[in-house]
Enzyme design. Structure first.
Site, PDB file in Angstrom:
ATOM      1  N   VAL A  79    -144.173 -42.225 -12.343  1.00  0.00           N
ATOM      2  CA  VAL A  79    -144.585 -40.835 -12.484  1.00  0.00           C
ATOM      3  C   VAL A  79    -143.710 -40.217 -13.569  1.00  0.00           C
ATOM      4  O   VAL A  79    -142.491 -40.112 -13.409  1.00  0.00           O
ATOM      5  CB  VAL A  79    -144.452 -40.056 -11.155  1.00  0.00           C
ATOM      6  N   ALA A  80    -144.323 -39.834 -14.659  1.00  0.00           N
ATOM      7  CA  ALA A  80    -143.591 -39.322 -15.815  1.00  0.00           C
ATOM      8  C   ALA A  80    -142.684 -38.164 -15.419  1.00  0.00           C
ATOM      9  O   ALA A  80    -143.109 -37.240 -14.723  1.00  0.00           O
ATOM     10  CB  ALA A  80    -144.569 -38.891 -16.896  1.00  0.00           C
ATOM     11  N   ASP A  81    -141.440 -38.247 -15.858  1.00  0.00           N
ATOM     12  CA  ASP A  81    -140.441 -37.192 -15.661  1.00  0.00           C
ATOM     13  C   ASP A  81    -140.105 -36.914 -14.196  1.00  0.00           C
ATOM     14  O   ASP A  81    -139.610 -35.836 -13.882  1.00  0.00           O
ATOM     15  CB  ASP A  81    -140.863 -35.889 -16.363  1.00  0.00           C
ATOM     16  N   CYS A  82    -140.364 -37.874 -13.308  1.00  0.00           N
ATOM     17  CA  CYS A  82    -140.005 -37.743 -11.886  1.00  0.00           C
ATOM     18  C   CYS A  82    -139.381 -39.059 -11.414  1.00  0.00           C
ATOM     19  O   CYS A  82    -140.034 -39.839 -10.704  1.00  0.00           O
ATOM     20  CB  CYS A  82    -141.221 -37.408 -11.037  1.00  0.00           C
ATOM     21  N   PRO A  83    -138.138 -39.329 -11.817  1.00  0.00           N
ATOM     22  CA  PRO A  83    -137.524 -40.616 -11.457  1.00  0.00           C
ATOM     23  C   PRO A  83    -137.551 -40.926  -9.965  1.00  0.00           C
ATOM     24  O   PRO A  83    -137.706 -42.075  -9.578  1.00  0.00           O
ATOM     25  CB  PRO A  83    -136.084 -40.473 -11.958  1.00  0.00           C
TER      26      PRO A  83
END
Length: 191
Positions: A108-112
């Site tokens: 999920v992009a930008d949600c490590p």
């Protein structure tokens, strides 16, 4: 306290996997560029309500099937790896939950905290491929290290790999002997 990066690096044969990218904006293009730079034989299914013109231009000569529609749970059928990069955080979270329930790896992009994997920095010189990870803490540092390695590694590294492969094929003893011999011959390659 010093913590080690717990990630396990693997090199995937992407031509054997089914990828889904949900989203068609700037981040989707970035993920596609990263994936195809490293693995040009990848096949991707993309679900998006809109796709940027730059993305359409990039995928023109690639194996990317685009469905212009909203995401649905059934879009996950047969998928191995999903990248959620919509501009809707609630939708990205739902995609992550759906993937978890189905045992599908998701980024999920930008949600490590929602990611099963990161798309770290990759250095490629012929058959040599080096993956770089900062455990999601600083993609910018991974990028800088990648750039440095690309600059210092010689283009001729493939010739060396071919020579070492040919030499290894001539070794006749057991595995332990082969490892010892290859360690001995490659010891002088680096300072």
């Amino acid at each position: 306290m010093h913590h080690l990066n717990p990630l396990y690096p693997i090199f995937l044969k992407t031509n054997r996997l089914n990828f889904l990218i949900v989203g068609g904006g700037n981040v989707a293009l970035e993920k596609l560029e990263f994936l195809y730079k490293s693995s040009p034989n990848t096949s991707v299914h993309m679900i998006a309500t809109m796709v940027r013109e730059e993305t359409n231009s990039f995928i023109q000569d690639k194996d990317v099937h685009v469905d212009l529609k909203p995401y649905e749970l059934k879009d996950l059928e047969g998928k191995n790896i999903v990248i959620a990069c919509t501009d809707n955080p609630e939708l990205n979270e739902q995609i992550q939950k759906d993937c978890r329930q189905k045992g599908i790896l998701v980024n999920v992009a930008d949600c490590p905290e929602w990611c099963d994997f990161y798309m770290g920095g990759i250095v490629t010189k012929g058959n040599l491929k080096i993956a770089i990870s900062t455990n999601g803490k600083s993609p910018t540092l991974a990028k800088r290290i990648r750039q440095w390695l690309e600059a210092v590694l010689p283009e001729e590294v493939d010739e060396l790999l071919d020579t070492l492969q040919n030499y290894r094929a001539t070794l006749k003893d057991d595995f332990a002997h082969k490892v010892k011999e290859m360690n001995s011959i490659t010891k002088s390659l680096l300072p």
